[in-house]
Write a protein that holds these residues in place. Structure first.
Motif, PDB file in Angstrom:
ATOM      1  N   LEU A 239       0.827  -1.200   0.000  1.00 19.62           N
ATOM      2  CA  LEU A 239       0.000   0.000   0.000  1.00 19.62           C
ATOM      3  C   LEU A 239       0.866   1.256   0.000  1.00 19.62           C
ATOM      4  O   LEU A 239       1.980   1.250   0.535  1.00 19.62           O
ATOM      5  CB  LEU A 239      -0.905   0.033   1.241  1.00 19.62           C
ATOM      6  CG  LEU A 239      -1.891  -1.130   1.445  1.00 19.62           C
ATOM      7  CD1 LEU A 239      -2.663  -0.916   2.735  1.00 19.62           C
ATOM      8  CD2 LEU A 239      -2.829  -1.259   0.266  1.00 19.62           C
ATOM      9  N   ASP A 240       0.329   2.340  -0.542  1.00 18.84           N
ATOM     10  CA  ASP A 240       1.010   3.632  -0.501  1.00 18.84           C
ATOM     11  C   ASP A 240       0.643   4.388   0.777  1.00 18.84           C
ATOM     12  O   ASP A 240       0.423   5.599   0.777  1.00 18.84           O
ATOM     13  CB  ASP A 240       0.685   4.462  -1.751  1.00 18.84           C
ATOM     14  CG  ASP A 240      -0.809   4.712  -1.954  1.00 18.84           C
ATOM     15  OD1 ASP A 240      -1.631   4.150  -1.183  1.00 18.84           O
ATOM     16  OD2 ASP A 240      -1.157   5.459  -2.893  1.00 18.84           O
ATOM     17  N   LEU A 241       0.590   3.645   1.868  1.00 24.26           N
ATOM     18  CA  LEU A 241       0.167   4.145   3.175  1.00 24.26           C
ATOM     19  C   LEU A 241       1.095   3.599   4.257  1.00 24.26           C
ATOM     20  O   LEU A 241       1.789   2.601   4.031  1.00 24.26           O
ATOM     21  CB  LEU A 241      -1.272   3.697   3.457  1.00 24.26           C
ATOM     22  CG  LEU A 241      -2.341   4.175   2.460  1.00 24.26           C
ATOM     23  CD1 LEU A 241      -3.635   3.400   2.654  1.00 24.26           C
ATOM     24  CD2 LEU A 241      -2.582   5.677   2.621  1.00 24.26           C
ATOM     25  N   PRO A 242       1.111   4.205   5.454  1.00 27.60           N
ATOM     26  CA  PRO A 242       2.033   3.745   6.494  1.00 27.60           C
ATOM     27  C   PRO A 242       1.564   2.524   7.273  1.00 27.60           C
ATOM     28  O   PRO A 242       2.319   2.004   8.105  1.00 27.60           O
ATOM     29  CB  PRO A 242       2.154   4.959   7.422  1.00 27.60           C
ATOM     30  CG  PRO A 242       0.846   5.667   7.272  1.00 27.60           C
ATOM     31  CD  PRO A 242       0.454   5.482   5.821  1.00 27.60           C
ATOM     32  N   SER A 243       0.342   2.059   7.039  1.00 25.79           N
ATOM     33  CA  SER A 243      -0.158   0.900   7.780  1.00 25.79           C
ATOM     34  C   SER A 243      -1.320   0.276   7.020  1.00 25.79           C
ATOM     35  O   SER A 243      -1.901   0.900   6.120  1.00 25.79           O
ATOM     36  CB  SER A 243      -0.627   1.314   9.179  1.00 25.79           C
ATOM     37  OG  SER A 243      -1.094   0.197   9.925  1.00 25.79           O
ATOM     38  N   VAL A 244      -1.658  -0.955   7.392  1.00 25.76           N
ATOM     39  CA  VAL A 244      -2.851  -1.602   6.845  1.00 25.76           C
ATOM     40  C   VAL A 244      -4.038  -1.463   7.795  1.00 25.76           C
ATOM     41  O   VAL A 244      -5.168  -1.803   7.437  1.00 25.76           O
ATOM     42  CB  VAL A 244      -2.598  -3.098   6.538  1.00 25.76           C
ATOM     43  CG1 VAL A 244      -1.578  -3.258   5.439  1.00 25.76           C
ATOM     44  CG2 VAL A 244      -2.179  -3.860   7.785  1.00 25.76           C
ATOM     45  N   ASP A 245      -3.767  -0.989   9.019  1.00 32.81           N
ATOM     46  CA  ASP A 245      -4.820  -0.778  10.014  1.00 32.81           C
ATOM     47  C   ASP A 245      -5.021   0.706  10.276  1.00 32.81           C
ATOM     48  O   ASP A 245      -4.171   1.539   9.924  1.00 32.81           O
ATOM     49  CB  ASP A 245      -4.450  -1.467  11.330  1.00 32.81           C
ATOM     50  CG  ASP A 245      -4.796  -2.940  11.348  1.00 32.81           C
ATOM     51  OD1 ASP A 245      -5.993  -3.262  11.258  1.00 32.81           O
ATOM     52  OD2 ASP A 245      -3.881  -3.771  11.461  1.00 32.81           O
ATOM     53  N   GLU A 246      -6.129   1.036  10.922  1.00 28.07           N
ATOM     54  CA  GLU A 246      -6.334   2.411  11.359  1.00 28.07           C
ATOM     55  C   GLU A 246      -5.187   2.820  12.272  1.00 28.07           C
ATOM     56  O   GLU A 246      -4.670   2.016  13.050  1.00 28.07           O
ATOM     57  CB  GLU A 246      -7.676   2.544  12.073  1.00 28.07           C
ATOM     58  CG  GLU A 246      -8.869   2.355  11.142  1.00 28.07           C
ATOM     59  CD  GLU A 246     -10.200   2.506  11.857  1.00 28.07           C
ATOM     60  OE1 GLU A 246     -10.997   3.357  11.432  1.00 28.07           O
ATOM     61  OE2 GLU A 246     -10.428   1.774  12.826  1.00 28.07           O
TER      62      GLU A 246
ATOM     63  N   LEU B 254       3.754  -4.858   2.746  1.00 28.58           N
ATOM     64  CA  LEU B 254       4.691  -3.849   2.266  1.00 28.58           C
ATOM     65  C   LEU B 254       3.987  -2.502   2.381  1.00 28.58           C
ATOM     66  O   LEU B 254       2.918  -2.306   1.808  1.00 28.58           O
ATOM     67  CB  LEU B 254       5.078  -4.134   0.813  1.00 28.58           C
ATOM     68  CG  LEU B 254       5.889  -3.082   0.063  1.00 28.58           C
ATOM     69  CD1 LEU B 254       7.251  -2.869   0.708  1.00 28.58           C
ATOM     70  CD2 LEU B 254       6.045  -3.475  -1.403  1.00 28.58           C
ATOM     71  N   GLU B 255       4.595  -1.568   3.115  1.00 31.04           N
ATOM     72  CA  GLU B 255       3.937  -0.297   3.396  1.00 31.04           C
ATOM     73  C   GLU B 255       4.805   0.877   2.950  1.00 31.04           C
ATOM     74  O   GLU B 255       6.023   0.776   2.852  1.00 31.04           O
ATOM     75  CB  GLU B 255       3.644  -0.172   4.896  1.00 31.04           C
ATOM     76  CG  GLU B 255       2.666  -1.218   5.402  1.00 31.04           C
ATOM     77  CD  GLU B 255       2.560  -1.289   6.909  1.00 31.04           C
ATOM     78  OE1 GLU B 255       1.519  -1.781   7.399  1.00 31.04           O
ATOM     79  OE2 GLU B 255       3.516  -0.888   7.617  1.00 31.04           O
TER      80      GLU B 255
END
Length: 209
Positions: A143-150, A170-171
């Motif tokens: 993801l193009d984000l720092p986490s897969v969770d909130e 992969l973050e």
């Protein structure tokens, strides 16, 4: 021949860090300017800064550490799909894509534009999506984000469910200039013996054109 496309965050003092975690720093311990024969630097950073992988030990005391992970997970064919600014990652959204046989799935959302500022919120992965992706054959979710969770989650349900279904994480990848399609991914972690995560130099090469 297609060139490798760098999808990694540059690491410097401006790289956004998880609040309270170790930010990036670099200094020269030896310098040619001061009479040395070489320049030798020292870095200090969190294992989850910038573009990185999560080892299961990050959220499970009995989970595998970085050195124990199969490198085949992080190198090989990958598919990039685009989901602009989703509220979350759900079966409802992903079932619109043909993901059969996709082992490495990278999702471009564009939800985190300024990488010098840590986001206040991000779209989370719904835990039930893990089973759906595993049935398709996915082994790595990027993801193009720092986490897969909130970001305020303490239970980390997506981390745990992805791991339970054999899907690694992969973050922090940068996909702003990457078109949807088929690629070859290289995102190898460092061989950290006790690592709960590792920065990676992630890159893509277009295939299938």
């Amino acid at each position: 021949m297609d060139k490798w496309l760098d999808i990694s965050q540059p690491l410097n003092e401006k790289t956004a860090c998880w609040p309270g975690d170790t930010p990036f720093s670099y200094k020269l311990n030896w310098t040619k300017q001061d009479g040395g024969s070489v320049n030798v630097g020292q870095i200090n950073l969190s294992t989850h800064l910038g573009t990185h992988i999560d080892a299961p030990f990050h959220f499970d005391d009995k989970g595998k550490k970085v050195i124990e992970l199969n490198l085949d997970i992080y190198i090989g064919p990958a598919r990039v799909i685009c989901l602009p600014n989703p509220q979350c990652f759900s079966i409802h959204l992903l079932q619109n894509f043909d993901l059969d046989g996709v082992e490495r799935l990278l999702i471009r959302t564009g939800s985190w534009q300024d990488r010098s500022i840590f986001p206040e919120s991000i779209p989370p992965v719904e835990p039930e999506l893990s089973g759906f992706l595993a049935e398709k054959g996915v082994k790595l979710l990027g993801l193009d984000l720092p986490s897969v969770d909130e970001l305020d989650s303490k239970e980390l349900p997506a981390h745990h469910q992805l791991y339970a279904h054999g899907i690694h994480i992969l973050e922090g990848i940068i996909l702003n200039q990457i078109e949807a399609g088929e690629y070859f991914l290289s995102a190898l972690p460092l061989p950290l013996m006790d690592g709960d995560g590792s920065p990676v130099r992630a890159a893509l090469k277009r295939i299938g054109i």
